[in-house]
Design a protein around this motif. Sequence first.
Motif, PDB file in Angstrom:
ATOM      1  N   LEU A   1       0.853  -1.176   0.000  1.00 37.69           N
ATOM      2  CA  LEU A   1       0.000   0.000   0.000  1.00 37.69           C
ATOM      3  C   LEU A   1       0.891   1.228   0.000  1.00 37.69           C
ATOM      4  O   LEU A   1       1.875   1.300   0.741  1.00 37.69           O
ATOM      5  CB  LEU A   1      -0.905   0.002   1.242  1.00 37.69           C
TER       6      LEU A   1
ATOM      7  N   GLU B   1      -9.844   5.702   6.898  1.00 36.47           N
ATOM      8  CA  GLU B   1      -9.457   5.976   5.510  1.00 36.47           C
ATOM      9  C   GLU B   1      -8.377   5.014   5.049  1.00 36.47           C
ATOM     10  O   GLU B   1      -8.380   4.554   3.898  1.00 36.47           O
ATOM     11  CB  GLU B   1      -8.968   7.431   5.387  1.00 36.47           C
ATOM     12  N   VAL B   2      -7.431   4.711   5.931  1.00 43.74           N
ATOM     13  CA  VAL B   2      -6.386   3.737   5.586  1.00 43.74           C
ATOM     14  C   VAL B   2      -7.023   2.370   5.330  1.00 43.74           C
ATOM     15  O   VAL B   2      -6.716   1.696   4.343  1.00 43.74           O
ATOM     16  CB  VAL B   2      -5.336   3.636   6.714  1.00 43.74           C
TER      17      VAL B   2
ATOM     18  N   ASP C   1     -10.117   1.624   4.461  1.00 39.85           N
ATOM     19  CA  ASP C   1     -10.961   1.611   3.267  1.00 39.85           C
ATOM     20  C   ASP C   1     -10.141   1.667   1.978  1.00 39.85           C
ATOM     21  O   ASP C   1     -10.633   1.303   0.902  1.00 39.85           O
ATOM     22  CB  ASP C   1     -11.933   2.791   3.298  1.00 39.85           C
ATOM     23  N   ALA C   2      -8.890   2.126   2.080  1.00 42.96           N
ATOM     24  CA  ALA C   2      -8.042   2.224   0.887  1.00 42.96           C
ATOM     25  C   ALA C   2      -7.436   0.877   0.494  1.00 42.96           C
ATOM     26  O   ALA C   2      -6.870   0.742  -0.589  1.00 42.96           O
ATOM     27  CB  ALA C   2      -6.928   3.241   1.123  1.00 42.96           C
ATOM     28  N   VAL C   3      -7.556  -0.115   1.365  1.00 46.70           N
ATOM     29  CA  VAL C   3      -6.976  -1.438   1.120  1.00 46.70           C
ATOM     30  C   VAL C   3      -8.024  -2.359   0.510  1.00 46.70           C
ATOM     31  O   VAL C   3      -9.160  -2.414   0.980  1.00 46.70           O
ATOM     32  CB  VAL C   3      -6.447  -2.060   2.431  1.00 46.70           C
ATOM     33  N   GLU C   4      -7.647  -3.074  -0.521  1.00 43.05           N
ATOM     34  CA  GLU C   4      -8.501  -4.105  -1.105  1.00 43.05           C
ATOM     35  C   GLU C   4      -8.090  -5.436  -0.489  1.00 43.05           C
ATOM     36  O   GLU C   4      -7.072  -6.026  -0.868  1.00 43.05           O
ATOM     37  CB  GLU C   4      -8.332  -4.160  -2.623  1.00 43.05           C
TER      38      GLU C   4
ATOM     39  N   TYR D   1      -0.944   2.806   9.528  1.00 38.62           N
ATOM     40  CA  TYR D   1      -0.597   1.743   8.586  1.00 38.62           C
ATOM     41  C   TYR D   1      -0.243   0.442   9.299  1.00 38.62           C
ATOM     42  O   TYR D   1       0.219  -0.509   8.667  1.00 38.62           O
ATOM     43  CB  TYR D   1       0.544   2.196   7.673  1.00 38.62           C
TER      44      TYR D   1
END
Length: 270
Positions: free
Chosen positions: A4, A15-16, A18-21, A123
């Motif tokens: 990431l 937000e961190v 939700d940014a990860v798939e 993170y």
Amino acid sequence: MGSLECLDPVPSDIEVSDAVEPLHISKVAAACGIQEDELDLYGSFKAKVKLSVLDRLKDAPRGNYVVCTGINPTPLGEGKSTTTIGVCQALGAHLNKRTFTCIRQPSQGPTMGIKGGAAGGGYSQVVPMTLFNLHLTGDIHAISAANNLVAAAIDTRMFHEQTQSTAALFRRLCPEKDGKRSFAPPMLKRLAKLGIDKTDPNELTEDEIERFARLDIDPETITWKRVLDTCDRSLREIEIGLAATEAKGKPRRTGFDISVASEIMAIMAL
């Protein structure tokens, strides 16, 4: 497994997350050497590992066990979970060691309070954060149900003993079936504890029936409370048995603990 791009300044935890798939949990397990039939899936991103994996890996070399003890979080929120996950990321992603992070399932009490969730932060967190912080595999809810079943059984037993004769209690405990009464296996254990060496209900004397049928629980000695996975201050001390249907019984004071304080949770943890 994946990477990431880290932003500066670091976005909020959600937000961190939700940014990860997220990868399908079966892919994560396969990368760890866990076979598909050793998984008990809870959707796409959660699973339990069956204990049978211990038999398959019984001859595998032992790993190292690193414990992150209880610490007070920094003003930025770096506490046990964040530190534990960060150390595992360093060992796994940077030193290429096969690493497992073992942290406890969050209680919804602190999650919904000022403390917040227990997935780590920034993170160094578990994703998806919401799935981890809310319910996960439902174990805490199962413990709540089991704990409250015991509480209900205690109060129900006291109610029936207060409102029924000994003979009526005995008839309900050992009902006639096809013209014959019999003891269930747990009842035989109770009889043994009472020093009654009989297996036929019809052979009990009146005194033995009294001792068998009545637990005679003193309400003042009950420490078992109901539980709820929420910090609900108004339920910490309550009075129960006030309904019209309970008029023949006796109200008593009790309360709610948070689910993770249940004796059943302690037993499961051990």
